[in-house]
Design a protein around this motif. Structure first.
Motif, PDB file in Angstrom:
ATOM      1  N   ALA A 180     -25.004 -41.342  78.446  1.00  0.00           N
ATOM      2  CA  ALA A 180     -26.165 -40.467  78.475  1.00  0.00           C
ATOM      3  C   ALA A 180     -26.087 -39.572  79.700  1.00  0.00           C
ATOM      4  CB  ALA A 180     -27.444 -41.298  78.494  1.00  0.00           C
ATOM      5  N   ALA A 181     -26.787 -38.465  79.667  1.00  0.00           N
ATOM      6  CA  ALA A 181     -26.763 -37.517  80.775  1.00  0.00           C
ATOM      7  C   ALA A 181     -27.190 -38.207  82.063  1.00  0.00           C
ATOM      8  CB  ALA A 181     -27.692 -36.351  80.473  1.00  0.00           C
ATOM      9  N   GLY A 182     -26.356 -38.071  83.082  1.00  0.00           N
ATOM     10  CA  GLY A 182     -26.676 -38.626  84.387  1.00  0.00           C
ATOM     11  C   GLY A 182     -26.438 -40.118  84.528  1.00  0.00           C
ATOM     12  N   LYS A 183     -25.871 -40.724  83.501  1.00  0.00           N
ATOM     13  CA  LYS A 183     -25.633 -42.164  83.552  1.00  0.00           C
ATOM     14  C   LYS A 183     -24.153 -42.471  83.371  1.00  0.00           C
ATOM     15  CE  LYS A 183     -30.203 -43.531  81.898  1.00  0.00           C
ATOM     16  NZ  LYS A 183     -30.951 -44.378  80.923  1.00  0.00           N
ATOM     17  N   GLU A 184     -23.787 -43.712  83.686  1.00  0.00           N
ATOM     18  CA  GLU A 184     -22.408 -44.133  83.508  1.00  0.00           C
ATOM     19  C   GLU A 184     -22.124 -44.456  82.036  1.00  0.00           C
ATOM     20  OE1 GLU A 184     -21.612 -46.172  87.904  1.00  0.00           O
ATOM     21  OE2 GLU A 184     -21.545 -47.375  86.084  1.00  0.00           O
ATOM     22  N   ARG A 185     -20.847 -44.392  81.694  1.00  0.00           N
ATOM     23  CA  ARG A 185     -20.452 -44.742  80.333  1.00  0.00           C
ATOM     24  C   ARG A 185     -20.721 -46.238  80.120  1.00  0.00           C
ATOM     25  NH1 ARG A 185     -15.008 -42.316  77.749  1.00  0.00           N
ATOM     26  NH2 ARG A 185     -16.011 -40.515  78.753  1.00  0.00           N
ATOM     27  N   GLU A 186     -21.312 -46.556  78.976  1.00  0.00           N
ATOM     28  CA  GLU A 186     -21.636 -47.954  78.710  1.00  0.00           C
ATOM     29  C   GLU A 186     -21.022 -48.417  77.396  1.00  0.00           C
ATOM     30  OE1 GLU A 186     -25.719 -48.946  78.070  1.00  0.00           O
ATOM     31  OE2 GLU A 186     -26.055 -47.342  76.618  1.00  0.00           O
ATOM     32  N   PHE A 187     -20.714 -49.690  77.357  1.00  0.00           N
ATOM     33  CA  PHE A 187     -20.115 -50.316  76.207  1.00  0.00           C
ATOM     34  C   PHE A 187     -21.101 -50.386  75.054  1.00  0.00           C
ATOM     35  CE2 PHE A 187     -17.672 -53.178  73.735  1.00  0.00           C
ATOM     36  CZ  PHE A 187     -18.468 -54.243  73.347  1.00  0.00           C
ATOM     37  N   VAL A 188     -20.623 -50.078  73.847  1.00  0.00           N
ATOM     38  CA  VAL A 188     -21.438 -50.198  72.641  1.00  0.00           C
ATOM     39  C   VAL A 188     -20.912 -51.338  71.767  1.00  0.00           C
ATOM     40  CG1 VAL A 188     -22.108 -49.071  70.484  1.00  0.00           C
ATOM     41  CG2 VAL A 188     -22.098 -47.766  72.622  1.00  0.00           C
ATOM     42  N   GLY A 189     -19.625 -51.315  71.468  1.00  0.00           N
ATOM     43  CA  GLY A 189     -19.035 -52.367  70.649  1.00  0.00           C
ATOM     44  C   GLY A 189     -17.558 -52.141  70.443  1.00  0.00           C
ATOM     45  N   PHE A 190     -16.852 -53.197  70.015  1.00  0.00           N
ATOM     46  CA  PHE A 190     -15.442 -53.053  69.693  1.00  0.00           C
ATOM     47  C   PHE A 190     -15.097 -53.854  68.448  1.00  0.00           C
ATOM     48  CE2 PHE A 190     -14.042 -57.239  70.756  1.00  0.00           C
ATOM     49  CZ  PHE A 190     -14.564 -57.622  71.986  1.00  0.00           C
ATOM     50  N   THR A 235     -14.571 -49.836  79.907  1.00  0.00           N
ATOM     51  CA  THR A 235     -13.877 -48.629  79.467  1.00  0.00           C
ATOM     52  C   THR A 235     -12.558 -48.435  80.196  1.00  0.00           C
ATOM     53  OG1 THR A 235     -14.127 -46.239  79.134  1.00  0.00           O
ATOM     54  CG2 THR A 235     -15.142 -47.179  81.110  1.00  0.00           C
ATOM     55  N   SER A 236     -12.456 -48.929  81.415  1.00  0.00           N
ATOM     56  CA  SER A 236     -11.244 -48.729  82.223  1.00  0.00           C
ATOM     57  C   SER A 236     -10.036 -49.465  81.654  1.00  0.00           C
ATOM     58  CB  SER A 236     -11.494 -49.180  83.659  1.00  0.00           C
ATOM     59  OG  SER A 236     -11.817 -50.558  83.686  1.00  0.00           O
ATOM     60  N   THR A 237     -10.257 -50.387  80.742  1.00  0.00           N
ATOM     61  CA  THR A 237      -9.144 -51.169  80.198  1.00  0.00           C
ATOM     62  C   THR A 237      -8.530 -50.530  78.943  1.00  0.00           C
ATOM     63  OG1 THR A 237     -10.593 -52.521  78.797  1.00  0.00           O
ATOM     64  CG2 THR A 237     -10.187 -53.293  81.058  1.00  0.00           C
ATOM     65  N   TYR A 238      -9.112 -49.452  78.464  1.00  0.00           N
ATOM     66  CA  TYR A 238      -8.606 -48.810  77.263  1.00  0.00           C
ATOM     67  C   TYR A 238      -7.592 -47.725  77.599  1.00  0.00           C
ATOM     68  CZ  TYR A 238     -11.942 -51.463  74.590  1.00  0.00           C
ATOM     69  OH  TYR A 238     -12.626 -52.506  74.009  1.00  0.00           O
ATOM     70  N   ASP A 239      -6.641 -47.562  76.675  1.00  0.00           N
ATOM     71  CA  ASP A 239      -5.527 -46.653  76.930  1.00  0.00           C
ATOM     72  C   ASP A 239      -5.790 -45.225  76.451  1.00  0.00           C
ATOM     73  OD1 ASP A 239      -3.875 -49.464  75.699  1.00  0.00           O
ATOM     74  OD2 ASP A 239      -3.797 -48.860  77.816  1.00  0.00           O
TER      75      ASP A 239
END
Length: 124
Positions: free
Chosen positions: A40-50, A108-112
């Motif tokens: 979201a605007a102004g926020k960090e990327r967050e996990f949704v699902g895998f 997110t940092s673990t994805y290629d």
């Protein structure tokens, strides 16, 4: 290299539904897991699902559990995110990410690989 292209975002009223798609191309053989994140605007990327490609196991963030569903179409190398009962807090850019060597994680940092994102905006 793996290319990911998201689609399906848009403007939707609260309570509505959307289905996002993530089409993978390139060296997709051996992809272990694919995930959705949002920012979201102004926020960090967050996990949704895998979803783990072998076996199809899934995991979701608590905030979306019961409303979001991840599925895949192996023949099309595509992953979907079905979003139901949208609310204002779901407004964000949604990103698809892929792992070639490890099973799904919430970081997110673990994805290629990742795509350019598709915007979801919920109006009240």
């Amino acid at each position: 290299q793996v290319q990911l292209v998201e689609s399906g975002g848009g403007l939707v009223q609260a309570g509505g539904s959307l289905r996002l798609s993530c089409a993978a191309s390139g060296r997709t053989f051996g992809t272990v897991a694919m995930a959705w994140f949002r920012q979201a605007a102004g926020k960090e990327r967050e996990f949704v699902g895998f979803i783990n490609w072998r076996g199809g196991s899934t995991r979701y963030a608590d905030s979306v559990k019961g409303r979001f569903t991840i599925s895949r179409n192996d023949a099309k190398n595509t992953v979907y995110l079905q979003i139901n009962s949208l609310n204002n807090e779901d407004t964000a850019m949604y990103y698809c990410e892929a792992n070639r060597f490890t099973t799904g994680t919430v970081a997110t940092s673990t994805y290629d690989y990742w795509g350019q994102g598709t915007q979801v905006t919920v109006s009240s």
